[in-house]
Design an enzyme around this catalytic site. Structure first.
Site, PDB file in Angstrom:
ATOM      1  N   ASP A  79       7.120  24.277 114.628  1.00 43.80           N
ATOM      2  CA  ASP A  79       5.715  23.851 114.655  1.00 43.80           C
ATOM      3  C   ASP A  79       5.265  23.343 113.296  1.00 43.80           C
ATOM      4  OD1 ASP A  79       5.930  26.569 113.717  1.00 43.80           O
ATOM      5  OD2 ASP A  79       3.754  26.771 113.916  1.00 43.80           O
ATOM      6  N   GLU A 174       5.284  29.523 113.885  1.00 41.45           N
ATOM      7  CA  GLU A 174       5.267  30.199 112.582  1.00 41.45           C
ATOM      8  C   GLU A 174       3.954  29.977 111.861  1.00 41.45           C
ATOM      9  OE1 GLU A 174       5.909  30.569 108.164  1.00 41.45           O
ATOM     10  OE2 GLU A 174       5.252  28.836 109.361  1.00 41.45           O
TER      11      GLU A 174
END
Length: 406
Positions: A79, A174
Site C-alpha cells: 500500500d 502498513e
C-alpha cells in the site's frame, strides 16, 4: 527486468490504503497488485507462492545447498500512504542531476528545490525519479518490492551463488498501521527477516518508538452565558487547559533523534462536550510510561478542579520498541552493516521516528530490522528516488544472503 523497470510497473497500480473501510486489505488496488506480484514470482520460479485470504503474498526460494543455513525473510508492503493520491502516477526522470531546482509541474508551479530539500545535494550526477507534482511516487514501498524481487531473480539466474531458504512476503495496509495484523509468522517460517521499507541510502534501523494513542473526553456544563458565573464549565476551555498542561517543547515540530513527544492530532467539541486526540511516542520504556502517567495525572488534577468525571483519558497502546527483541540476535544487524559496506555503502544506523511492521513482527517472534529503499520525502508530491540507490539496495539484499551462507 531491472529494478527500475519493475518499480515503474508497480506504481501504475493505485494501492492507496484507507483506514475507514474496515476490510483487509483496505482497498481493491492492493489485491490487484498482489495478484500481479504473485504471478511474477511464479514466472520467475519462486515456489509455494500464495495469496492469503487477507491479501498477503508469500513465496519461497528453496535452499540450493546441503549446508544447514538460517532461513531469511524479506518483507515489503504494497500500500501507499493515504496522505496523498496514488492514482495515475506519472514518474519523471531527471538524468545526471545538476543540483538545481527541478520543475515538477510547470502548470501548478510545483518545484523540488535544494533550498527546501537540501538532501538533493547528495544526488548530483545521479538519475532521479520524481513525481509530476500531483501525486506521491510510491517508492514507499514499491521500491522495496522491486528490490526484493530483483534480488531473487538474480539468485535464480545465478544458481552458483549458494544460499539457504529465502522467504518473501508482501503485506497490505502498513501505512494505516495494520500491516502485521494478519501476518502468519509460523506459516512464513523464517528465523529472522528484514523489512525493505527505509529511506535514504545506507539507513539501517532496529529501534522505533514505543507508541500509544490517547483520546481525552471532556464533559462540560452548558448554562445561559448571561447567568453562567460559577455554573458553566466550557468543555473546550478545559480541553485547552489540558493541552497547556503538557510540556510545550515536547511536540514533533520541536523534537528529533531520540526525543519523544505528545502530538495533538484531532480536536472537536462545543461547550457541553469535547474530545482531543493525541499520539504518544518515546524510545525509552520509562519515558513512555511517564508520558502516559502525566496524562492521567493531568486528568486527575482537572477532575479535582471541575468535578469527578469531567475528564476521561483512554490510552490504547499501539506498538513497542523492537530493540529489545532484536538485540538478542544483534548479529542480523551486524550482517546488514557488513552487507552495506561490501556494497560500498556507508551504514547509517538510525532510530525510526515512527513505527514499522518490523516492530510488531519482532514481538510476534520474528526479529525484523529495517533496510533502506533509497527513497526520500515519502508520502507527498516531493517524493523522489535515485535509480542508483535502488540498485544498491538490491546489492545489499544479495550480500546479506551471501554472508549468511558462509
Amino acid at each position: 527486468m531491472n529494478v527500475t523497470e519493475r518499480f515503474l510497473n508497480y506504481v501504475k497500480v493505485n494501492t492507496k490504503s484507507d483506514e475507514t473501510t474496515g476490510t483487509t486489505p483496505s482497498t481493491k488496488g492492493q489485491l490487484e497488485l498482489g495478484k500481479i506480484l504473485a504471478e511474477e514470482l511464479k514466472s520467475l520460479g519462486v515456489k509455494d507462492v500464495t495469496i492469503s485470504e487477507f491479501g498477503y503474498v508469500y513465496g519461497t526460494l528453496p535452499s540450493n545447498t546441503s549446508k544447514k543455513l538460517p532461513t531469511i525473510g524479506f518483507i515489503s508492503h504494497m500500500d501507499t500512504s493515504p496522505d496523498m493520491s496514488g492514482e495515475n502516477i506519472k514518474p519523471q526522470f531527471v538524468k545526471n542531476y545538476n543540483g538545481e531546482d527541478i520543475i515538477l509541474n510547470k502548470e501548478f508551479n510545483i518545484v523540488l528545490s535544494p533550498k527546501e530539500f537540501p538532501e538533493l545535494n547528495l544526488y548530483k550526477g545521479k538519475t532521479l525519479i520524481t513525481t509530476d507534482g500531483t501525486t506521491l511516487l510510491g517508492a514507499d514501498d514499491k521500491a522495496g518490492i522491486a528490490e526484493i524481487i530483483t534480488a531473487i531473480e538474480y539468485l535464480i539466474n545465478n544458481p552458483e551463488i549458494e544460499h539457504g531458504t529465502i522467504k518473501i512476503a508482501f503485506t497490505p495496509d502498513e501505512e494505516i498501521g495494520e500491516g502485521a495484523d494478519h501476518f502468519d509468522v509460523k506459516f512464513f517460517g523464517a528465523d529472522f527477516a528484514y523489512t525493505v521499507d527505509g529511506g535514504r541510502l545506507g539507513e539501517l534501523e532496529y529501534e522505533n518508538f514505543n507508541a500509544a494513542a490517547a483520546t481525552i473526553t471532556i464533559k462540560g456544563r452548558n448554562v445561559h452565558p448571561g447567568s453562567a458565573k460559577n455554573k458553566m464549565i466550557n468543555s473546550m476551555l478545559v480541553a485547552n487547559e489540558f493541552i497547556n498542561m503538557l510540556p510545550s517543547n515536547q511536540v514533533p515540530e520541536k523534537t528529533e533523534g531520540y526525543e519523544g513527544f505528545f502530538h495533538l492530532i484531532d480536536m472537536k467539541g462545543d461547550v457541553e462536550n469535547s474530545t482531543i486526540a493525541f499520539i504518544i511516542r518515546d524510545f525509552f520504556t520509562e519515558g513512555f510510561e511517564n508520558r502516559i502517567n502525566l496524562m492521567k495525572k493531568i486528568s486527575e488534577e482537572l477532575n479535582g478542579k471541575y468535578g469527578e468525571g469531567t475528564v476521561t483519558v483512554n490510552i490504547k497502546e499501539q506498538y513497542r520498541n523492537m530493540k529489545e527483541k532484536v538485540e538478542p540476535v544483534i548479529h542480523i544487524v551486524e550482517t546488514a552493516k557488513k552487507a552495506m559496506e561490501d556494497s560500498g555503502v556507508v551504514p547509517q544506523v538510525v532510530p525510526i521516528r515512527g513505527g514499522t511492521d518490523g516492530a510488531r513482527l519482532s514481538f510476534m517472534g520474528l526479529p525484523t530490522p529495517n533496510l533502506f529503499t533509497g527513497g526520500e520525502n515519502f508520502h507527498g508530491k516531493y517524493e523522489f528516488i535515485p535509480t542508483e540507490s535502488m540498485e544498491k539496495a538490491v546489492e545489499v539484499i544479495l550480500n546479506i544472503i551471501k554472508l549468511n551462507s558462509k
